[in-house]
Design a protein around this motif. Structure first.
Motif, PDB file in Angstrom:
ATOM      1  N   LEU A 190       0.866  -1.170   0.000  1.00 23.83           N
ATOM      2  CA  LEU A 190       0.000   0.000   0.000  1.00 23.83           C
ATOM      3  C   LEU A 190       0.903   1.220   0.000  1.00 23.83           C
ATOM      4  CD1 LEU A 190      -2.778   1.380   0.321  1.00 23.83           C
ATOM      5  CD2 LEU A 190      -2.468   1.166   2.789  1.00 23.83           C
ATOM      6  N   ASP A 191       0.841   1.990  -1.093  1.00 25.82           N
ATOM      7  CA  ASP A 191       1.648   3.198  -1.208  1.00 25.82           C
ATOM      8  C   ASP A 191       0.870   4.385  -0.662  1.00 25.82           C
ATOM      9  OD1 ASP A 191       3.776   1.889  -2.479  1.00 25.82           O
ATOM     10  OD2 ASP A 191       2.863   2.154  -4.446  1.00 25.82           O
ATOM     11  N   LEU A 192       1.505   5.133   0.225  1.00 24.95           N
ATOM     12  CA  LEU A 192       0.913   6.335   0.801  1.00 24.95           C
ATOM     13  C   LEU A 192       1.722   7.533   0.314  1.00 24.95           C
ATOM     14  CD1 LEU A 192       0.475   5.053   4.467  1.00 24.95           C
ATOM     15  CD2 LEU A 192      -1.195   4.991   2.615  1.00 24.95           C
ATOM     16  N   LEU A 193       1.045   8.456  -0.344  1.00 28.79           N
ATOM     17  CA  LEU A 193       1.710   9.616  -0.921  1.00 28.79           C
ATOM     18  C   LEU A 193       1.106  10.889  -0.345  1.00 28.79           C
ATOM     19  CD1 LEU A 193       1.179   8.028  -4.333  1.00 28.79           C
ATOM     20  CD2 LEU A 193       3.463   8.565  -3.546  1.00 28.79           C
ATOM     21  N   ALA A 194       1.950  11.776   0.151  1.00 27.21           N
ATOM     22  CA  ALA A 194       1.456  13.041   0.700  1.00 27.21           C
ATOM     23  C   ALA A 194       0.942  13.950  -0.407  1.00 27.21           C
ATOM     24  CB  ALA A 194       2.556  13.736   1.501  1.00 27.21           C
ATOM     25  N   ARG A 195       1.685  14.039  -1.489  1.00 29.42           N
ATOM     26  CA  ARG A 195       1.291  14.880  -2.617  1.00 29.42           C
ATOM     27  C   ARG A 195       1.642  14.135  -3.902  1.00 29.42           C
ATOM     28  NH1 ARG A 195       0.330  20.585  -3.357  1.00 29.42           N
ATOM     29  NH2 ARG A 195       0.605  20.766  -1.119  1.00 29.42           N
TER      30      ARG A 195
ATOM     31  N   GLY B 267       1.495  15.457 -10.111  1.00 30.48           N
ATOM     32  CA  GLY B 267       0.432  15.990 -10.961  1.00 30.48           C
ATOM     33  C   GLY B 267      -0.784  16.495 -10.221  1.00 30.48           C
ATOM     34  N   THR B 268      -0.704  16.561  -8.879  1.00 29.30           N
ATOM     35  CA  THR B 268      -1.861  17.007  -8.101  1.00 29.30           C
ATOM     36  C   THR B 268      -1.455  18.117  -7.140  1.00 29.30           C
ATOM     37  OG1 THR B 268      -1.645  15.623  -6.119  1.00 29.30           O
ATOM     38  CG2 THR B 268      -2.652  14.602  -8.061  1.00 29.30           C
ATOM     39  N   GLY B 269      -2.467  18.757  -6.585  1.00 31.02           N
ATOM     40  CA  GLY B 269      -2.251  19.740  -5.536  1.00 31.02           C
ATOM     41  C   GLY B 269      -2.382  19.130  -4.158  1.00 31.02           C
ATOM     42  N   GLY B 270      -2.396  17.802  -4.082  1.00 37.84           N
ATOM     43  CA  GLY B 270      -2.512  17.127  -2.799  1.00 37.84           C
ATOM     44  C   GLY B 270      -3.946  16.760  -2.456  1.00 37.84           C
ATOM     45  N   TYR B 271      -4.189  16.574  -1.179  1.00 37.56           N
ATOM     46  CA  TYR B 271      -5.469  16.045  -0.692  1.00 37.56           C
ATOM     47  C   TYR B 271      -6.672  16.852  -1.169  1.00 37.56           C
ATOM     48  CZ  TYR B 271      -9.251  14.609   2.327  1.00 37.56           C
ATOM     49  OH  TYR B 271     -10.468  14.176   2.777  1.00 37.56           O
TER      50      TYR B 271
ATOM     51  N   ALA C 290     -13.272  13.046  -5.603  1.00 37.93           N
ATOM     52  CA  ALA C 290     -13.264  11.655  -5.128  1.00 37.93           C
ATOM     53  C   ALA C 290     -14.653  11.033  -5.250  1.00 37.93           C
ATOM     54  CB  ALA C 290     -12.790  11.598  -3.680  1.00 37.93           C
ATOM     55  N   VAL C 291     -14.663   9.720  -5.375  1.00 37.46           N
ATOM     56  CA  VAL C 291     -15.895   8.949  -5.512  1.00 37.46           C
ATOM     57  C   VAL C 291     -16.122   8.180  -4.211  1.00 37.46           C
ATOM     58  CG1 VAL C 291     -17.008   7.103  -6.831  1.00 37.46           C
ATOM     59  CG2 VAL C 291     -15.478   8.725  -7.986  1.00 37.46           C
ATOM     60  N   ALA C 292     -17.342   8.219  -3.681  1.00 41.07           N
ATOM     61  CA  ALA C 292     -17.681   7.482  -2.461  1.00 41.07           C
ATOM     62  C   ALA C 292     -18.047   6.046  -2.835  1.00 41.07           C
ATOM     63  CB  ALA C 292     -18.835   8.144  -1.733  1.00 41.07           C
ATOM     64  N   LEU C 293     -17.362   5.084  -2.222  1.00 41.42           N
ATOM     65  CA  LEU C 293     -17.651   3.671  -2.444  1.00 41.42           C
ATOM     66  C   LEU C 293     -17.953   2.987  -1.123  1.00 41.42           C
ATOM     67  CD1 LEU C 293     -14.880   2.551  -4.973  1.00 41.42           C
ATOM     68  CD2 LEU C 293     -17.252   3.102  -5.453  1.00 41.42           C
ATOM     69  N   ASP C 294     -18.948   2.101  -1.154  1.00 46.56           N
ATOM     70  CA  ASP C 294     -19.292   1.304   0.015  1.00 46.56           C
ATOM     71  C   ASP C 294     -18.479   0.017  -0.050  1.00 46.56           C
ATOM     72  OD1 ASP C 294     -20.539  -0.705   1.681  1.00 46.56           O
ATOM     73  OD2 ASP C 294     -22.279   0.604   1.800  1.00 46.56           O
ATOM     74  N   VAL C 295     -17.607  -0.163   0.911  1.00 45.09           N
ATOM     75  CA  VAL C 295     -16.762  -1.354   0.980  1.00 45.09           C
ATOM     76  C   VAL C 295     -17.122  -2.093   2.264  1.00 45.09           C
ATOM     77  CG1 VAL C 295     -14.400  -2.233   1.042  1.00 45.09           C
ATOM     78  CG2 VAL C 295     -14.925  -0.170  -0.280  1.00 45.09           C
ATOM     79  N   GLY C 296     -17.965  -3.104   2.127  1.00 44.12           N
ATOM     80  CA  GLY C 296     -18.371  -3.887   3.284  1.00 44.12           C
ATOM     81  C   GLY C 296     -19.069  -3.075   4.352  1.00 44.12           C
TER      82      GLY C 296
ATOM     83  N   VAL D 289     -18.164   3.370   4.035  1.00 47.64           N
ATOM     84  CA  VAL D 289     -18.089   4.246   2.874  1.00 47.64           C
ATOM     85  C   VAL D 289     -16.751   4.977   2.916  1.00 47.64           C
ATOM     86  CG1 VAL D 289     -19.143   6.184   1.660  1.00 47.64           C
ATOM     87  CG2 VAL D 289     -20.592   4.486   2.776  1.00 47.64           C
ATOM     88  N   ILE D 290     -15.990   4.813   1.829  1.00 50.20           N
ATOM     89  CA  ILE D 290     -14.671   5.439   1.748  1.00 50.20           C
ATOM     90  C   ILE D 290     -14.588   6.304   0.490  1.00 50.20           C
ATOM     91  CG2 ILE D 290     -13.496   3.618   3.042  1.00 50.20           C
ATOM     92  CD1 ILE D 290     -12.497   2.522   0.341  1.00 50.20           C
ATOM     93  N   ALA D 291     -13.743   7.322   0.539  1.00 45.50           N
ATOM     94  CA  ALA D 291     -13.495   8.170  -0.623  1.00 45.50           C
ATOM     95  C   ALA D 291     -12.350   7.563  -1.425  1.00 45.50           C
ATOM     96  CB  ALA D 291     -13.153   9.581  -0.178  1.00 45.50           C
ATOM     97  N   VAL D 292     -12.571   7.420  -2.720  1.00 39.52           N
ATOM     98  CA  VAL D 292     -11.591   6.812  -3.616  1.00 39.52           C
ATOM     99  C   VAL D 292     -11.273   7.811  -4.724  1.00 39.52           C
ATOM    100  CG1 VAL D 292     -11.196   4.892  -5.214  1.00 39.52           C
ATOM    101  CG2 VAL D 292     -12.495   4.514  -3.121  1.00 39.52           C
ATOM    102  N   THR D 293     -10.019   7.895  -5.086  1.00 34.28           N
ATOM    103  CA  THR D 293      -9.595   8.800  -6.150  1.00 34.28           C
ATOM    104  C   THR D 293     -10.355   8.507  -7.439  1.00 34.28           C
ATOM    105  OG1 THR D 293      -7.393   8.933  -5.196  1.00 34.28           O
ATOM    106  CG2 THR D 293      -7.599   9.547  -7.497  1.00 34.28           C
TER     107      THR D 293
END
Length: 102
Positions: free
Chosen positions: A24-29, A32-36, A43-49, A52-56
């Protein structure tokens, strides 16, 4: 175990964590992005079990892969581009995978 503090987290970008499901890669920035805040805006909200998590968004992931520019990222960018093209060509009432429910 090692417990990272704020200074350690700020100094190390990226972090790669080894998990039972793979790395699992964790990137601060991400490249090609301005960060979080930039990524959270689309971000897209997905229900995982039930969680609900935000996914790029795929478009943002494609942008990151192209900006990173490593050979493996550019290969993945080609695949993501094809996935987006296929998704965008699909009629709005057709679910992913081409299933019609009939």
């Amino acid at each position: 175990p090692w417990w990272p503090d704020a200074d350690a987290l700020a100094a190390a970008d990226p972090f790669t964590l080894a998990t039972s499901a793979g790395n699992l890669d964790l990137l601060a920035r991400p490249a090609g992005t301005g960060g979080y805040d930039d990524l959270a805006a689309s971000a897209v909200a997905l229900d995982v079990g039930g969680l609900v998590i935000a996914v790029t968004a795929l478009e943002d992931l494609l942008r990151m892969k192209r900006a990173a520019g490593r050979p493996k990222d550019l290969i993945e960018a080609e695949v993501l581009g094809a996935v987006l093209d296929e998704r965008d060509a699909r009629p709005a009432d057709q679910p992913p995978g081409g299933a019609t429910g009939a």
